[in-house]
Design a protein around this motif. Structure first.
Motif, short mmCIF file in Angstrom:
data_model
loop_
_atom_site.label_atom_id
_atom_site.label_comp_id
_atom_site.label_asym_id
_atom_site.label_seq_id
_atom_site.Cartn_x
_atom_site.Cartn_y
_atom_site.Cartn_z
N PRO A 116 0.84 -10.02 15.49
CA PRO A 116 0.52 -8.73 16.09
C PRO A 116 -0.24 -7.85 15.10
O PRO A 116 -0.28 -8.13 13.91
CB PRO A 116 1.90 -8.13 16.39
N SER A 117 -0.83 -6.79 15.61
CA SER A 117 -1.61 -5.87 14.79
C SER A 117 -0.75 -5.30 13.67
O SER A 117 0.40 -4.92 13.89
CB SER A 117 -2.13 -4.75 15.69
N GLY A 118 -1.29 -5.30 12.47
CA GLY A 118 -0.59 -4.69 11.35
C GLY A 118 0.37 -5.62 10.63
O GLY A 118 1.09 -5.19 9.73
N CYS A 119 0.38 -6.92 10.98
CA CYS A 119 1.35 -7.82 10.35
C CYS A 119 0.85 -8.35 9.02
O CYS A 119 1.55 -9.09 8.34
CB CYS A 119 1.71 -8.97 11.28
N GLY A 120 -0.39 -8.02 8.64
CA GLY A 120 -0.87 -8.40 7.31
C GLY A 120 -1.87 -9.55 7.28
O GLY A 120 -2.19 -10.05 6.21
N LYS A 121 -2.40 -9.94 8.43
CA LYS A 121 -3.35 -11.06 8.48
C LYS A 121 -4.60 -10.78 7.66
O LYS A 121 -5.00 -11.57 6.81
CB LYS A 121 -3.77 -11.34 9.93
N THR A 122 -5.21 -9.63 7.93
CA THR A 122 -6.44 -9.28 7.22
C THR A 122 -6.18 -9.15 5.73
O THR A 122 -6.97 -9.63 4.91
CB THR A 122 -7.02 -7.96 7.78
N THR A 123 -5.05 -8.54 5.39
CA THR A 123 -4.70 -8.38 3.97
C THR A 123 -4.62 -9.74 3.29
O THR A 123 -5.14 -9.92 2.18
CB THR A 123 -3.37 -7.62 3.84
N ALA A 148 2.41 -4.61 3.25
CA ALA A 148 1.50 -5.32 4.15
C ALA A 148 1.78 -6.82 4.12
O ALA A 148 1.74 -7.50 5.14
CB ALA A 148 0.06 -5.03 3.78
N PHE A 197 0.89 -1.17 0.00
CA PHE A 197 0.00 0.00 0.00
C PHE A 197 0.92 1.21 0.00
O PHE A 197 1.40 1.62 1.05
CB PHE A 197 -0.89 0.04 1.24
N HIS A 252 -5.62 -12.42 16.61
CA HIS A 252 -4.39 -12.03 17.30
C HIS A 252 -4.41 -12.55 18.73
O HIS A 252 -3.59 -12.20 19.55
CB HIS A 252 -4.13 -10.52 17.23
N VAL A 294 3.95 1.17 2.29
CA VAL A 294 3.77 0.13 3.30
C VAL A 294 3.73 -1.25 2.64
O VAL A 294 2.99 -1.47 1.69
CB VAL A 294 2.46 0.33 4.09
N GLU A 352 -11.03 -12.54 12.51
CA GLU A 352 -11.31 -12.19 13.91
C GLU A 352 -12.80 -12.10 14.18
O GLU A 352 -13.28 -11.07 14.65
CB GLU A 352 -10.63 -10.86 14.28
N1 LIG Z 1 -6.36 -0.09 2.34
C1 LIG Z 1 -5.16 0.15 2.90
N2 LIG Z 1 -4.46 1.27 2.59
C2 LIG Z 1 -3.26 1.49 3.12
N3 LIG Z 1 -2.65 0.69 3.99
C3 LIG Z 1 -3.27 -0.43 4.37
C4 LIG Z 1 -4.58 -0.76 3.84
N4 LIG Z 1 -4.95 -1.94 4.38
C5 LIG Z 1 -3.97 -2.31 5.20
N5 LIG Z 1 -2.95 -1.42 5.20
C6 LIG Z 1 -1.68 -1.53 5.95
O1 LIG Z 1 -1.16 -2.82 5.76
C7 LIG Z 1 -0.64 -3.34 6.95
C8 LIG Z 1 -1.30 -4.68 7.28
O2 LIG Z 1 -2.67 -4.46 7.58
P1 LIG Z 1 -3.66 -5.62 7.99
O3 LIG Z 1 -5.01 -5.03 8.09
O4 LIG Z 1 -3.49 -6.77 7.08
O5 LIG Z 1 -3.13 -6.00 9.43
P2 LIG Z 1 -3.70 -7.07 10.46
O6 LIG Z 1 -2.62 -8.07 10.67
O7 LIG Z 1 -5.00 -7.57 10.02
O8 LIG Z 1 -3.84 -6.20 11.78
P3 LIG Z 1 -4.99 -6.22 12.90
O9 LIG Z 1 -4.65 -7.34 13.84
O10 LIG Z 1 -4.82 -4.90 13.58
O11 LIG Z 1 -6.29 -6.38 12.23
C9 LIG Z 1 -0.86 -2.27 8.01
O12 LIG Z 1 0.34 -1.58 8.17
C10 LIG Z 1 -1.92 -1.39 7.43
O13 LIG Z 1 -1.74 -0.06 7.86
#
Ligand SMILES: Nc1ncnc2c1ncn2[C@@H]1O[C@H](COP(=O)(O)OP(=O)(O)OP(=O)(O)O)[C@@H](O)[C@H]1O
Ligand SMILES: [Mg+2]
Lengths: 264, 351
Positions: free
Chosen positions: B44-51, B25, B20, B199, B23, B166
Motif C-alpha cells: 500500500p501507499s507509504g509502506c516504503g517501496k520507493t524508499t 519508512a 525520516f 502498488h 517516520v 511504478e
Molecule cells: N524525503 C522524505 N522526507 C520525509 N518523509 C519521507 C520522505 N520520503 C518518504 N517519506 C515517508 O516514508 C514513508 C515511505 O515512503 P515511500 O515513498 O517509500 O512509500 P511508497 O511505498 O513508495 O508509497 P507510494 O505507493 O505512495 O509511492 C512515507 O510515510 C513517507 O511519508
C-alpha cells in the motif's frame, strides 16, 4: 447576453485606446521629439548628423562604452556562475537555508547605495580596490535580487529532483548534470538573469560615480554638460542601443527555445 | 547486447532501515534478488517501496543495514558509480535532448566512443521499437513512448540492476498492460536482475518471478505469485493479493463454521467469537436448490470462460463467487441457491 458582450469589448477597447494614448504622449512623443531635435543643426536651420559626429569625436566616448560593455559582460557571467549552482543546490536539497539566502539576496535593494558602495569596498582585497574591475563585484551584488528570483522561478518550473536523480543514476557527475541537463532546461531563466544583470550594470551610475570610475553613464553626465544638442543625441543613442540589445536577447532566447524544442 | 554476453548480478539488502525524523519508512528490510530475477515489491501507499528502491539506487541513504551487489558492499558507493538503471514514476527524460541523445547520455558520461554509442543507441531503439522516433524530443512523445525511452536509456548503460519505480502508473490501462509485457520480454531477453515497485497487484503477479508484499517498511511475505495467491501467510497478504470474500462467522477452538461446514483455521490459534473468514471467489461453489437455500443470487456477470456470481446470504453478507461459465449458466438473479466452500483450511481475521 449580446449587449453584455458588446459592453465588455467596448470596455476593452477604451482601455486599449487610453493606454495607447498615454504611452504615446508620455513615451513615444518625447522619443520622436528628441530624435528630431538631435538631428537639428545648432541655430535651428536644417538637419544634419552634426550632433552625432560631435558625439563620436568626444574623447572618452569609445573607451567608456568599451569599459561599460566589458564590465557588464563580466558581471553577467560571474553572477550566473555563482547563482546557478547555488540555486540548484538550494532547490534540489530543499534546504532550510533558502529563506536566508533569499533574504541576503534582497539586501542590495534595501541597503542605501552609499553604504553598500563604501561598505563593500572596504571588504574587498586592496588589489581589487585599485582597478575598475571592482565594479564587476558591485554589479553582481546589485543584480542578486533579480537573478535570485528569475532563476528560482525557472528551477521551480522543471522537475529538478527527478532530472538530477536520473542524470546521477546514469553515471553523470554533478558538473555534467548541471551543464548538460539543468542549464539547458532553465535556459530561458538564465538568459533573463544574464540580461537583467547586464542591463543593470550598463546603466549603473551611483556606485560608479561614488567610487570615481568612468563608465558610459558617468561619462555621459560629464559630456552632456558641454553641448545641449549633443546631450540629446547621447540620450537617443543610449535609448536606441538599449532597444536593440533587448530585441537581440529576445531573439536569441526564442531561437534557443526552438532548438530545445519547447513549445512557446 | 544479449543474454550470453553479460553476467547478471545478485542484489542483497540486509536489515535495511530508514527513518525520516519520527517516520520509519523502512524497518529492517531483508531481500535477496537472484541473478536475472524479476522481483516486484508490492504494498500500500507509504509502506516504503520507493524508499527501498532509492536506497538501492544510492539516491537515499540507509539509516542502518547493508546493501550488497554480487557480494560487494555498496552502502558507500556514490549514485553515479553504481551502474543501476532506474526508471522513475514521473517522466524524467531530459527535455533539451532528443530520444537518441537521451539514450546516449549515460554512455557519454562513461566516455564511450561515438561509434560504439551510435551502435548501442540503435540497439536500444530497436529493443523498445522506437526507431522512428530517434530524433523526436520528449514533449513530442506520448506518455507510453516516453517511458519506453526512459527504459531504453536505463538499459543502454548495461546496468547491474534495473530499478523500476511504478513506471506505468501515469499511463492508461491498455498502454500499461502492453508496456508491462514489453518490460518483461526485454528483462527476460537480457537476463537482467530487476526490482520492480508497484502498488498494482495484477501488474506484480503477471510479470514477476517473485512478489514481495510489504507493509510498514518490512516484507510481509515474498514468494512466487502462485504461493502468494493460494497460500498467503497473513490476512494482510491475503487481502492485498487478489479478490477476497470476508464471510462473517463464529470461531470456536481452531475451527470456523462456513455455510454449515466446519473448517480448520490456519492462523491465530484459539480464536473465539466473531471473525471474518477469508475465502477466494473461486473457492465458493454455488448450486441451485429446489427448496430454500442459504443465499439468493443478486447478479451473474459473464466474463468469458468464467462468470462472476454475486449472492447475498440469509444473514445479509454479500458474497462473490467465480465459476466456470458452463456450470453456472442456469443461475439467474433472484433464485435461491446453496453456497459451499471448497477449502480444508481458511484464514480468519478479527472483526
Ligand atoms: N524525503 C522524505 N522526507 C520525509 N518523509 C519521507 C520522505 N520520503 C518518504 N517519506 C515517508 O516514508 C514513508 C515511505 O515512503 P515511500 O515513498 O517509500 O512509500 P511508497 O511505498 O513508495 O508509497 P507510494 O505507493 O505512495 O509511492 C512515507 O510515510 C513517507 O511519508
Ligand atoms: Mg512510491
Amino acid at each position: 447576453m449580446a449587449s453584455n458582450l458588446r459592453n465588455s469589448s467596448l470596455q476593452k477597447w477604451s482601455i486599449i485606446i487610453f493606454a495607447s494614448l498615454l504611452g504615446f504622449t508620455l513615451f513615444i512623443l518625447p522619443v520622436i521629439a528628441s530624435s528630431i531635435y538631435s538631428f537639428q543643426k545648432p541655430g535651428g536651420k536644417g538637419y544634419s548628423f552634426i550632433s552625432y559626429t560631435w558625439l563620436l569625436h568626444q574623447a572618452g566616448f569609445f573607451p567608456s562604452v568599451g569599459t561599460s560593455l566589458k564590465l557588464a559582460v563580466l558581471a553577467g557571467i560571474l553572477n550566473i556562475s555563482l547563482m546557478v549552482p547555488t540555486m540548484v543546490y538550494l532547490n534540489f536539497t530543499g534546504q532550510k537555508l533558502k529563506p536566508l539566502v533569499d533574504f541576503i539576496c534582497i539586501l542590495p535593494l534595501v541597503i542605501p547605495v552609499v553604504s553598500l558602495a563604501i561598505g563593500a569596498q572596504n571588504a574587498m582585497p586592496s588589489f581589487l580596490q585599485n582597478t575598475q574591475y571592482e565594479l564587476v563585484f558591485f554589479f553582481v551584488i546589485i543584480g542578486l535580487p533579480f537573478t535570485y528570483r528569475t532563476l528560482d522561478t525557472a528551477l521551480q518550473a522543471i522537475s529538478l529532483k527527478t532530472l538530477v536523480e536520473a542524470s546521477r543514476s546514469l553515471g553523470a557527475s554533478w558538473i555534467r548534470t548541471i551543464i548538460r541537463v539543468i542549464v539547458p532546461a532553465i535556459r530561458g531563466g538564465i538568459t533573463g538573469a544574464l540580461f537583467l544583470t547586464f542591463a543593470l550594470s550598463i546603466g549603473e551610475y551611483t556606485i560608479t560615480s561614488l567610487l570615481h570610475w568612468e563608465t558610459f553613464p558617468t561619462w555621459t553626465v560629464v559630456a552632456s554638460q558641454q553641448n545641449i544638442l549633443g546631450a540629446i543625441a547621447l540620450s537617443v543613442f543610449s535609448f536606441v542601443s538599449a532597444i536593440a540589445l533587448l530585441a537581440t536577447v529576445a531573439l536569441f532566447s526564442k531561437k534557443g527555445a526552438r532548438q530545445v524544442g519547447v513549445d512557446q | 547486447m544479449n543474454k550470453k554476453d553479460r553476467v547478471s548480478s545478485t542484489l542483497e539488502l540486509r536489515g535495511v532501515s530508514r527513518n525520516f525524523g519520527p517516520v520509519t519508512a523502512l524497518d529492517g528490510l531483508d531481500l535477496v534478488v537472484a541473478p536475472g530475477e524479476l522481483v516486484a515489491l508490492l504494498g500500500p501507499s507509504g509502506c516504503g517501496k520507493t524508499t527501498a528502491l532509492r536506497i538501492v539506487a544510492g539516491l537515499e541513504v540507509a539509516t542502518s543495514g547493508e546493501l550488497f551487489v554480487n557480494g560487494e558492499r555498496y552502502n558507500e558507493v556514490a549514485a553515479n558509480a553504481r551502474d543501476m538503471g532506474m526508471v522513475f514514476q514521473s517522466y524524467s527524460l531530459f527535455p533539451n535532448l532528443n530520444v537518441s541523445e537521451n539514450i546516449e547520455y549515460g554512455l557519454r558520461a562513461r566516455k564511450i566512443g561515438s561509434a560504439q554509442r551510435a551502435k548501442r543507441v540503435a540497439e536500444m531503439l530497436e529493443l523498445v521499437a522506437l526507431e522512428s522516433k530517434a530524433k523526436s524530443f520528449p514533449h513530442q512523445l506520448s506518455g507510453g513512448q516516453q517511458q519506453r525511452v526512459a527504459l531504453a536509456r536505463a538499459l543502454a548503460i548495461e546496468p547491474r540492476v534495473l530499478l523500476l519505480d511504478e513506471p506505468l502508473s501515469a499511463l492508461d490501462a491498455q498502454v500499461r498492460s502492453q508496456i508491462r509485457d514489453e518490460i518483461r520480454r526485454i528483462q527476460l531477453e537480457l537476463g537482467i536482475t530487476t526490482l520492480f515497485v508497484t502498488h498494482d497487484q495484477e501488474e506484480a503477479l503477471t510479470i514477476s518471478d517473485r512478489v514481495g508484499v510489504m507493509s510498514n517498511g518490512r516484507l510481509e511475505q515474498i514468494d512466487i505469485p502462485d504461493v502468494l495467491y493460494n497460500n498467503p501467510v497473513s490476512t494482510f497478504v491475503a487481502n492485498f493479493v487478489g479478490t477476497m470474500n470476508h464471510i462473517p462467522t463464529i470461531a470456536s477452538g481452531d475451527t470456523v463454521d462456513i455455510f454449515g461446514k466446519k473448517i480448520r483455521v490456519k492462523n491465530s490459534k484459539g480464536v473465539n467469537g466473531s471473525v471474518s473468514a477469508l475465502v477466494r471467489p473461486e473457492s465458493i461453489e454455488v448450486t441451485r436448490t429446489s427448496g430454500s437455500g442459504n443465499a439468493k443470487i443478486i447478479t451473474r456477470s459473464f466474463l468469458g470462460a468464467s462468470s462472476q456470481i454475486i449472492c447475498q446470504t440469509a444473514e445479509g453478507a454479500v458474497i462473490q463467487a467465480l465459476m466456470p461459465s458452463h456450470e453456472s449458466g442456469d443461475l439467474h438473479p433472484g433464485e435461491d441457491v446453496t453456497l459451499n466452500v471448497t477449502l480444508n483450511e481458511v484464514l480468519v481475521s478479527h472483526v
